[in-house]
Design a protein around this motif. Sequence first.
Motif, PDB file in Angstrom:
ATOM      1  N   SER A  45       0.847  -1.193   0.000  1.00  0.00           N
ATOM      2  CA  SER A  45       0.000   0.000   0.000  1.00  0.00           C
ATOM      3  C   SER A  45       0.884   1.245   0.000  1.00  0.00           C
ATOM      4  N   LEU A  46       0.290   2.324  -0.416  1.00  0.00           N
ATOM      5  CA  LEU A  46       0.980   3.609  -0.359  1.00  0.00           C
ATOM      6  C   LEU A  46       1.093   4.037   1.099  1.00  0.00           C
ATOM      7  N   PRO A  47       2.058   4.886   1.405  1.00  0.00           N
ATOM      8  CA  PRO A  47       2.126   5.399   2.776  1.00  0.00           C
ATOM      9  C   PRO A  47       0.855   6.187   3.100  1.00  0.00           C
ATOM     10  N   ILE A  48       0.421   6.095   4.344  1.00  0.00           N
ATOM     11  CA  ILE A  48      -0.758   6.833   4.777  1.00  0.00           C
ATOM     12  C   ILE A  48      -0.384   8.303   4.922  1.00  0.00           C
ATOM     13  N   LEU A  49      -1.163   9.138   4.284  1.00  0.00           N
ATOM     14  CA  LEU A  49      -0.934  10.577   4.337  1.00  0.00           C
ATOM     15  C   LEU A  49      -1.953  11.218   5.268  1.00  0.00           C
ATOM     16  N   GLY A  50      -1.564  12.273   5.908  1.00  0.00           N
ATOM     17  CA  GLY A  50      -2.488  12.993   6.771  1.00  0.00           C
ATOM     18  C   GLY A  50      -3.475  13.799   5.948  1.00  0.00           C
ATOM     19  N   VAL A  51      -4.591  14.110   6.556  1.00  0.00           N
ATOM     20  CA  VAL A  51      -5.592  14.968   5.934  1.00  0.00           C
ATOM     21  C   VAL A  51      -5.683  16.214   6.788  1.00  0.00           C
ATOM     22  N   TYR A  52      -5.540  17.364   6.154  1.00  0.00           N
ATOM     23  CA  TYR A  52      -5.527  18.621   6.879  1.00  0.00           C
ATOM     24  C   TYR A  52      -6.580  19.559   6.313  1.00  0.00           C
ATOM     25  N   ALA A  53      -7.217  20.315   7.163  1.00  0.00           N
ATOM     26  CA  ALA A  53      -8.197  21.311   6.729  1.00  0.00           C
ATOM     27  C   ALA A  53      -7.720  22.677   7.229  1.00  0.00           C
ATOM     28  N   VAL A  54      -7.671  23.628   6.323  1.00  0.00           N
ATOM     29  CA  VAL A  54      -7.271  24.992   6.674  1.00  0.00           C
ATOM     30  C   VAL A  54      -8.346  25.920   6.125  1.00  0.00           C
ATOM     31  N   TRP A  55      -8.861  26.803   6.966  1.00  0.00           N
ATOM     32  CA  TRP A  55      -9.898  27.711   6.528  1.00  0.00           C
ATOM     33  C   TRP A  55      -9.798  29.013   7.309  1.00  0.00           C
ATOM     34  N   PRO A  56     -10.322  30.090   6.736  1.00  0.00           N
ATOM     35  CA  PRO A  56     -10.300  31.371   7.463  1.00  0.00           C
ATOM     36  C   PRO A  56     -11.301  31.347   8.612  1.00  0.00           C
ATOM     37  N   ASP A  57     -11.008  32.047   9.659  1.00  0.00           N
ATOM     38  CA  ASP A  57     -11.860  32.104  10.847  1.00  0.00           C
ATOM     39  C   ASP A  57     -12.856  33.247  10.681  1.00  0.00           C
ATOM     40  N   ILE A  58     -13.911  32.997   9.879  1.00  0.00           N
ATOM     41  CA  ILE A  58     -14.922  34.037   9.679  1.00  0.00           C
ATOM     42  C   ILE A  58     -16.302  33.485   9.986  1.00  0.00           C
ATOM     43  N   GLY A  59     -17.049  34.212  10.738  1.00  0.00           N
ATOM     44  CA  GLY A  59     -18.368  33.922  11.244  1.00  0.00           C
ATOM     45  C   GLY A  59     -19.184  32.767  10.704  1.00  0.00           C
ATOM     46  N   GLN A  61     -19.424  30.825   8.193  1.00  0.00           N
ATOM     47  CA  GLN A  61     -18.871  29.633   7.572  1.00  0.00           C
ATOM     48  C   GLN A  61     -18.337  28.643   8.598  1.00  0.00           C
ATOM     49  N   LYS A  62     -18.183  29.054   9.823  1.00  0.00           N
ATOM     50  CA  LYS A  62     -17.676  28.143  10.848  1.00  0.00           C
ATOM     51  C   LYS A  62     -18.552  26.897  10.972  1.00  0.00           C
ATOM     52  N   ALA A  63     -19.872  27.073  10.978  1.00  0.00           N
ATOM     53  CA  ALA A  63     -20.780  25.932  11.130  1.00  0.00           C
ATOM     54  C   ALA A  63     -20.656  24.982   9.942  1.00  0.00           C
ATOM     55  N   LEU A  64     -20.588  25.512   8.731  1.00  0.00           N
ATOM     56  CA  LEU A  64     -20.448  24.661   7.551  1.00  0.00           C
ATOM     57  C   LEU A  64     -19.107  23.939   7.556  1.00  0.00           C
ATOM     58  N   THR A  65     -18.066  24.636   7.954  1.00  0.00           N
ATOM     59  CA  THR A  65     -16.746  24.024   8.017  1.00  0.00           C
ATOM     60  C   THR A  65     -16.741  22.902   9.045  1.00  0.00           C
ATOM     61  N   ARG A  66     -17.352  23.128  10.197  1.00  0.00           N
ATOM     62  CA  ARG A  66     -17.432  22.114  11.248  1.00  0.00           C
ATOM     63  C   ARG A  66     -18.189  20.888  10.737  1.00  0.00           C
ATOM     64  N   ARG A  67     -19.287  21.091   9.988  1.00  0.00           N
ATOM     65  CA  ARG A  67     -20.059  19.965   9.437  1.00  0.00           C
ATOM     66  C   ARG A  67     -19.218  19.169   8.442  1.00  0.00           C
ATOM     67  N   PHE A  72     -16.001  14.206   7.358  1.00  0.00           N
ATOM     68  CA  PHE A  72     -14.737  13.512   7.072  1.00  0.00           C
ATOM     69  C   PHE A  72     -14.383  12.544   8.195  1.00  0.00           C
ATOM     70  N   VAL A  73     -14.553  12.976   9.431  1.00  0.00           N
ATOM     71  CA  VAL A  73     -14.226  12.121  10.571  1.00  0.00           C
ATOM     72  C   VAL A  73     -15.155  10.904  10.605  1.00  0.00           C
ATOM     73  N   GLU A  74     -16.440  11.129  10.372  1.00  0.00           N
ATOM     74  CA  GLU A  74     -17.412  10.041  10.406  1.00  0.00           C
ATOM     75  C   GLU A  74     -17.158   9.005   9.306  1.00  0.00           C
ATOM     76  N   HIS A  75     -16.681   9.455   8.160  1.00  0.00           N
ATOM     77  CA  HIS A  75     -16.500   8.560   7.013  1.00  0.00           C
ATOM     78  C   HIS A  75     -15.021   8.289   6.706  1.00  0.00           C
ATOM     79  N   ARG A  76     -14.152   8.514   7.682  1.00  0.00           N
ATOM     80  CA  ARG A  76     -12.706   8.406   7.412  1.00  0.00           C
ATOM     81  C   ARG A  76     -12.294   7.020   6.927  1.00  0.00           C
ATOM     82  N   SER A  77     -12.923   5.958   7.457  1.00  0.00           N
ATOM     83  CA  SER A  77     -12.518   4.622   7.014  1.00  0.00           C
ATOM     84  C   SER A  77     -12.851   4.420   5.539  1.00  0.00           C
ATOM     85  N   GLU A  78     -13.948   4.980   5.064  1.00  0.00           N
ATOM     86  CA  GLU A  78     -14.313   4.882   3.656  1.00  0.00           C
ATOM     87  C   GLU A  78     -13.388   5.737   2.793  1.00  0.00           C
TER      88      GLU A  78
END
Length: 81
Positions: A45-59, A61-67, A72-78
């Motif tokens: 298998s290929l080496p496991i790579l990390g998954v990173y999320a970077v977003w601006p801290d603006i009002g 959109q925080k809720a959408l970003t959190r969702r 991603f966390v809920e479906h990480r195994s898939e």
Amino acid sequence: MIPSFLRTLRSMKGQSRVLLLYLPLGEIKKELAQGQLVHVLPKWSLPILGVYAVWPDIGPQKALTRRLIEHFVEHRSELLL
């Protein structure tokens, strides 16, 4: 991209071909089960790579970003297969 690639492979039915590809198992389960594709290096298998999320801290959109992150966390195994 993967569905169009698989359509191309299906159109080549009966022709000799050898391709080595690293595809997400979730996308090709049916083809593996039907013998259309062969898993030739199951222990590799290929080496496991990390998954990173970077977003601006603006009002609002925080809720959408959190969702999105929760999805991603809920479906990480898939996503990692």
